[in-house]
Design a protein around this motif. Structure first.
Motif, short mmCIF file in Angstrom:
data_model
loop_
_atom_site.label_atom_id
_atom_site.label_comp_id
_atom_site.label_asym_id
_atom_site.label_seq_id
_atom_site.Cartn_x
_atom_site.Cartn_y
_atom_site.Cartn_z
N MET A 1 15.34 -4.36 -12.39
CA MET A 1 15.95 -2.99 -12.91
C MET A 1 14.51 -1.96 -13.21
O MET A 1 13.54 -2.49 -13.13
N SER A 2 14.76 -0.76 -12.90
CA SER A 2 13.74 0.27 -13.22
C SER A 2 13.97 1.16 -14.29
O SER A 2 15.21 1.54 -14.59
N ASP A 3 13.02 1.36 -14.98
CA ASP A 3 13.21 2.30 -16.28
C ASP A 3 13.66 3.63 -15.86
O ASP A 3 14.15 4.35 -16.61
N ASN A 4 12.95 4.08 -14.62
CA ASN A 4 13.67 5.40 -13.89
C ASN A 4 14.64 5.27 -13.32
O ASN A 4 14.95 4.49 -12.42
N PRO A 5 15.84 6.06 -13.70
CA PRO A 5 17.40 6.01 -13.09
C PRO A 5 17.14 6.48 -11.70
O PRO A 5 18.23 6.30 -10.94
N ILE A 9 15.79 -0.84 -7.56
CA ILE A 9 14.85 -1.67 -6.98
C ILE A 9 15.48 -2.83 -6.39
O ILE A 9 16.32 -3.49 -7.34
N SER A 10 15.25 -3.20 -5.12
CA SER A 10 15.88 -4.34 -4.65
C SER A 10 14.65 -5.58 -4.42
O SER A 10 15.24 -6.54 -4.38
N ASP A 11 13.58 -5.00 -4.30
CA ASP A 11 12.27 -6.10 -4.15
C ASP A 11 11.30 -5.51 -4.97
O ASP A 11 10.84 -4.24 -5.16
N PRO A 12 10.64 -6.57 -5.86
CA PRO A 12 9.62 -5.97 -6.78
C PRO A 12 8.38 -5.12 -6.14
O PRO A 12 7.71 -4.15 -6.78
N SER A 13 8.21 -5.23 -4.77
CA SER A 13 7.11 -4.75 -4.02
C SER A 13 7.54 -3.23 -4.14
O SER A 13 6.53 -2.31 -3.71
N PHE A 14 8.80 -2.71 -4.13
CA PHE A 14 9.02 -1.35 -4.19
C PHE A 14 8.50 -0.53 -5.24
O PHE A 14 7.92 0.55 -5.18
N ARG A 15 8.12 -1.27 -6.43
CA ARG A 15 7.21 -0.56 -7.40
C ARG A 15 6.03 -0.15 -7.09
O ARG A 15 5.56 1.14 -7.29
N HIS A 252 16.53 5.07 1.35
CA HIS A 252 16.41 3.77 1.56
C HIS A 252 15.20 3.28 2.14
O HIS A 252 14.81 3.97 3.22
N CYS A 253 14.35 2.35 1.35
CA CYS A 253 13.05 1.97 1.92
C CYS A 253 13.21 0.76 2.55
O CYS A 253 13.64 -0.32 1.48
N PHE A 254 12.59 0.45 3.70
CA PHE A 254 12.87 -0.90 4.17
C PHE A 254 11.35 -1.30 4.71
O PHE A 254 10.45 -0.57 5.02
N ALA A 255 11.23 -2.61 4.37
CA ALA A 255 9.72 -3.26 4.75
C ALA A 255 9.89 -3.30 6.13
O ALA A 255 10.79 -3.24 6.86
N PRO A 256 8.57 -3.64 6.83
CA PRO A 256 8.49 -3.80 8.34
C PRO A 256 9.32 -4.77 8.72
O PRO A 256 9.58 -4.68 10.02
N ASP A 257 9.64 -5.84 7.98
CA ASP A 257 10.36 -6.92 8.41
C ASP A 257 11.88 -6.46 8.35
O ASP A 257 12.74 -7.47 8.39
N GLY A 258 12.30 -5.48 8.02
CA GLY A 258 13.81 -4.96 7.70
C GLY A 258 14.42 -5.33 6.48
O GLY A 258 15.35 -4.99 5.93
N ARG A 259 13.47 -5.98 5.34
CA ARG A 259 14.05 -5.97 4.04
C ARG A 259 14.27 -4.60 3.33
O ARG A 259 13.24 -3.87 3.49
N LEU A 260 15.28 -4.59 2.68
CA LEU A 260 15.58 -3.57 1.84
C LEU A 260 14.80 -3.55 0.47
O LEU A 260 14.95 -4.68 -0.09
N LEU A 261 13.79 -2.81 0.22
CA LEU A 261 12.83 -2.85 -0.92
C LEU A 261 13.52 -1.87 -1.89
O LEU A 261 13.30 -2.46 -3.03
N TYR A 295 7.49 12.66 -5.93
CA TYR A 295 5.98 12.20 -5.66
C TYR A 295 6.20 10.76 -5.41
O TYR A 295 7.08 10.00 -6.00
N THR A 296 5.34 10.01 -4.38
CA THR A 296 5.51 8.64 -4.36
C THR A 296 3.97 8.03 -4.38
O THR A 296 2.93 8.80 -4.49
N ALA A 297 4.11 6.78 -4.23
CA ALA A 297 2.72 6.11 -4.33
C ALA A 297 2.21 5.50 -2.90
O ALA A 297 1.37 4.83 -2.91
N THR A 298 2.57 6.24 -1.89
CA THR A 298 2.27 6.01 -0.72
C THR A 298 2.15 7.42 0.09
O THR A 298 2.68 8.36 -0.47
N THR A 299 1.73 7.39 1.28
CA THR A 299 1.67 8.68 2.12
C THR A 299 2.36 8.26 3.39
O THR A 299 2.40 7.11 3.97
N GLY A 300 2.83 9.34 4.10
CA GLY A 300 3.37 9.41 5.53
C GLY A 300 2.26 8.98 6.62
O GLY A 300 1.24 9.45 6.58
#
Length: 304
Positions: A1-5, A9-15, A252-261, A295-300
């Motif tokens: 779960m995330s504190d921000n509604p 989060i499906s995978d901890p790495s999404f944080r 929806h954000c997916f890892a390079p291996d197709g996992r939903l993050l 805003y995200t913690a990654t860049t395009g």
């Protein structure tokens, strides 16, 4: 779960890709169907389409939204080429166009094998300046996002326009409705959405991925990910190779291996997105009647 509604989060790495305190900002509303966001770093503004209203709009931080082009001939997807020029897909004109520095329009593609294209939808430009675009039939199905017309092409294709010869070649011809597309950061992979389920519930609602061979051919096509809410439409890749896709309930954000993050939840159905802002860490999201950003913690990964 995330504190921000706003996050699911499906995978901890999404944080690691999100900013815990970031909020989803509605930057503009009142459109009919927003699409095609493209960031201009040199001008510090965003362009996006309001397809049914035949407008391309310009958003500027602190300056709001103004009309960039009207009538737009039902422009849908937009990108920039390697010289920074705007490249757009026109539903109305059934063509891909480039806006020159002086404002004049150059037609890049409008026919294949002597027949009109269906309705070019989304477009990207590779580092070798080749132009890749999808050509579903959405713009000729009705008079709402184009002009109702008969389909002249026997299939709905993914095309590559050669930057040197101007030759237009079919890369893939077995999609029901090819839609958004994006290269991996090293351009060895091409992701393409099939949004056929928009008009046929049992049809594909997945993203396929292909190996790019010599920058000119695709092979080994396979399903990369399924969208569990709505359909995939526009999408972008970040510098880590994660794929960020539109969907009915958000991004929806997916890892390079197709996992939903994880997901960024948006109140309206998302059509497209792009990274922008001075540090390319702000995700601009077109969704039904509105333009959002977070805003995200990654860049395009896309350049320019």
């Amino acid at each position: 779960m995330s504190d921000n509604p706003v996050y699911k989060i499906s995978d901890p790495s999404f944080r690691d890709l999100t900013v815990p305190s970031a909020q989803l900002d509605e930057l503009h509303t009142g459109c009919r169907w927003t699409e095609g966001p493209v960031w201009f770093d040199d001008a510090q503004h965003l362009l996006f389409s309001d397809i049914p209203n035949q407008r391309v709009l310009r958003w500027v931080e602190g300056g709001g939204v103004s009309v960039f082009r009207a009538p737009s001939h039902f422009i849908n997807g937009n990108t920039r080429d390697r010289k920074g020029r705007l490249v757009s897909c026109e539903h109305g004109g059934r063509r891909v166009i480039r806006t020159e520095v002086d404002g004049t329009i150059t037609v890049l593609a409008d026919t294949y094998n002597g027949k009109r294209l269906n309705s070019p939808n989304d477009v990207i430009v590779r580092s070798d300046s080749s132009v890749w675009f999808t050509d579903p039939s959405y713009g000729i199905l009705s008079d709402y996002e184009g002009y109702r017309s008969e389909q002249e092409q026997p299939s709905r294709n993914v095309y590559r326009l050669d930057p040197d010869s101007g030759a237009l070649d079919v890369m893939v011809d077995d999609f029901l409705q090819p839609n958004g597309l994006a290269f991996s950061p090293d351009e060895t992979l091409l992701y393409v959405a099939d949004s056929g389920a928009s008009h046929a519930p049992e049809a594909p609602r997945h993203i396929r991925v292909f190996d790019v061979v010599d920058g000119k051919r695709l092979q080994n096509g396979r399903v990369f990910a399924e969208i569990d809410k709505g359909i995939p439409d526009g999408m972008r890749v970040d510098l880590h190779g994660n794929l960020w896709s539109s969907a009915a309930d958000g991004v929806h954000c997916f890892a390079p291996d197709g996992r939903l993050l994880g997901k960024i939840l948006v109140p309206q159905a998302v059509s497209n997105l792009t990274f922008g802002g001075p540090r390319r860490n702000r995700l601009f999201i077109t969704a039904s009647t509105s333009l959002y950003a977070i805003y995200t913690a990654t860049t395009g990964a896309q350049q320019p």
